[in-house]
Scaffold this motif. Structure first.
Motif: not given
Length: 530
Positions: A266-269, A272-273, A276-280, A327-331
């Motif tokens: 449920n992270v809004p699109g 997500l950026a 995405k860059n979190n190493p964990d 959507l952050g480009g996801y779709g």
């Protein structure tokens, strides 16, 4: 970014789809562990995962809306927990080929009017009662009950008789052939028939699944513990699962980044950026075609009873911008409901309506409505609000002023089911990711007999029923699906905007997560490492 919807492989033959040599350990393992494609964007291999599964630990899943017991038997945004507590009869692989779960094998009659199921032995419900054919009979009859608001009720209603051969063999007799029976089998959770009324009030949830309900705290979430007598030896690995309600996007993301939650879908699109860059954390996109965002139109509200006006709205929305910003480009931006994994998908359908505000204004003028003022209901969650605001902006550019009506998810779903929507609404729909006929006979927005838009058409009913009851394959099946798409696009009572994919954000310590075609979460093989 990984492509969410790769090209679909060739469609398997009907015989391959409808019959399976089942029950063997190898086949079962393939069906449950390898059932859903997902692409991790990190590309990294965790050495701790390579050491193999380990037992223990509790996973916290961050969700943005609470479990709604009254919607237990309908597919909605509150369905994530279904496969944690309950099993289903079968489960699709990535090519829509059914694999065994509580049914180990099946045999379809040549005329398509019956199917014989062999059921798994040694399965017990959480209260210790053995699973038998009577539980399958109850599950089908339960979905036939209109009070359950189950989208696949029409398919369940096609079952007119049951012939038992002992406790673990059952023949379902059908009034007529249907080509989406395995959609029903994957959708239909097997619940305890003795406590079903307690289930729909949230008092007790008794299934045969890997986890048992320990507690439901309304507004807070579900607590589940391991089912020590689960029929899969050694599963689940996890001690428990917590589904924690965190409606605010910032708080949900913070819970993932700090390790308070290990999993969310449920992270809004547009956020997500950040993760995405979190190493964990690992971002994984599923190619199942989780559903689509759409603009719904109440065709009984003038001037939306004029399809020229509805078509104008379809031309007015900038789907590419919506995909990127909301959507952050996801779709996949699409005017048709089908994901690329669907046999009904065509590029022509996807691009039938593109962004053309000039054409939208021309159509509105031709219909005699150059200026309109309409309400737009939407779900009051961050991602849905961003989507509604984007639609509001686009429609304003063509002379349609909309007033936003934020609504909580449960109320929105109930309004959808009861056909109690205003002139316009925006939500997500499912059911395009399975057999194409299921969308038009089952999904509330599209149901040919009774849909939320209150759209009725003899032509629509005819082509839907023909496709649903057909045993056609290949070019003939494609032609039937095309006729459904043509009507949906021309009538525009549902205006599809973006096919969305399920995007999973998980801790790098969590492994083995899968989803079924209805986005039921499967943690049978999940484990924590590190």
């Amino acid at each position: 970014m990984a492509e969410l919807y790769p090209s679909t492989p060739s469609t398997p033959s009907r015989r391959t789809t409808l019959r399976a040599a089942g029950g063997g350990t190898l086949l079962l393992g393939l069906g449950l562990a390898g059932c859903r494609s997902a692409v991790s964007e990190s590309g990294a291999t965790d050495p701790k995962a390579a050491a193999g599964p380990r037992r223990g630990g509790t996973v916290t899943v961050a969700v943005n809306s609470d479990f709604t017991p009254s919607l237990l038997f309908s597919q909605s945004g509150q369905s994530l927990q279904q496969r944690l507590v309950f099993n289903t009869l079968t489960r699709y692989d990535d090519r829509l080929r059914p694999q065994p779960e509580l049914a180990t094998s099946w045999d379809y009659a040549p005329d398509g009017r019956s199917i014989t199921l062999k059921l798994r032995t040694g399965v017990t419900f959480h209260d210790g009662r053995p699973f038998t054919a009577d539980d399958v009979v109850f599950a089908v009859k339960n979905l036939q009950n209109p009070l359950r608001a189950a989208q696949l009720r029409a398919t369940a209603a096609a079952v007119t008789g049951f012939d038992k051969r002992g406790d673990h063999e059952l023949t379902l007799r059908l009034a007529h052939p249907v080509n989406n029976l395995f959609d029903l089998f994957e959708f239909m959770i097997i619940t305890d028939r003795n406590s079903v009324e307690d289930a729909v009030t949230g008092k007790r949830l008794i299934g045969t699944g890997p986890f048992k309900l320990a507690k439901w705290s309304p507004g807070t979430g579900l607590s589940l513990t391991r089912n020590e007598t689960y029929w899969q030896p050694g599963r689940p690995y996890l001690d428990g699962v917590e589904l924690r309600v965190i409606p605010q996007a910032d708080a949900l993301i913070s819970s993932l980044r700090t390790g308070q939650s290990q999993l969310s879908f449920n992270v809004p699109g547009k956020s997500l950026a950040i993760v995405k860059n979190n190493p964990d954390l690992t971002v994984t996109s599923y190619d199942t075609g989780a559903g689509a965002y759409y603009l719904g139109v109440n065709t009984t509200v003038a001037p939306l009873d004029d399809k020229l006006v509805r078509q104008a709205l379809a031309w007015a929305v900038d789907r590419e911008r919506l995909l990127k910003q909301a959507l952050g480009g996801y779709g996949l931006d699409s005017a048709a409901p089908w994901p690329k994994s669907s046999p009904a998908f065509t590029e022509t359908g996807r691009t039938h309506y593109t962004y053309d505000p000039g054409k939208a204004r021309e159509l509105l003028k031709a219909a005699g409505h150059p200026r309109l003022r309409l309400p737009l209901l939407h779900i009051s969650l961050p991602g849905d609000t961003a989507l509604a605001e984007s639609i509001q902006y686009d429609l304003k550019q063509v002379g349609v002023d909309v007033t936003l009506q934020p609504t909580d998810p449960a109320t929105a779903q109930k309004n959808l089911i009861s056909q109690n929507m205003p002139a316009l609404w925006t939500m997500g729909h499912g059911f395009a990711q399975v057999q194409p006929s299921t969308l038009a006979v089952s999904a509330y927005p599209f149901n040919e007999a009774k849909n939320t838009s209150k759209f009725r058409s003899a032509a629509y009913t005819r082509v839907v029923r023909e496709a649903w009851t057909s045993r056609a394959t290949g070019a003939a099946a494609n032609a039937q699906q095309s006729r459904i798409s043509d009507i949906l696009l021309d009538e525009a009572f549902i205006i599809d905007l973006v096919i969305r994919g399920n995007v999973q954000v998980a801790s790098t310590t969590l492994h083995g997560v899968t989803l079924n075609k209805f986005s039921y979460l499967n943690l049978d093989d999940a484990y924590l490492a590190g």
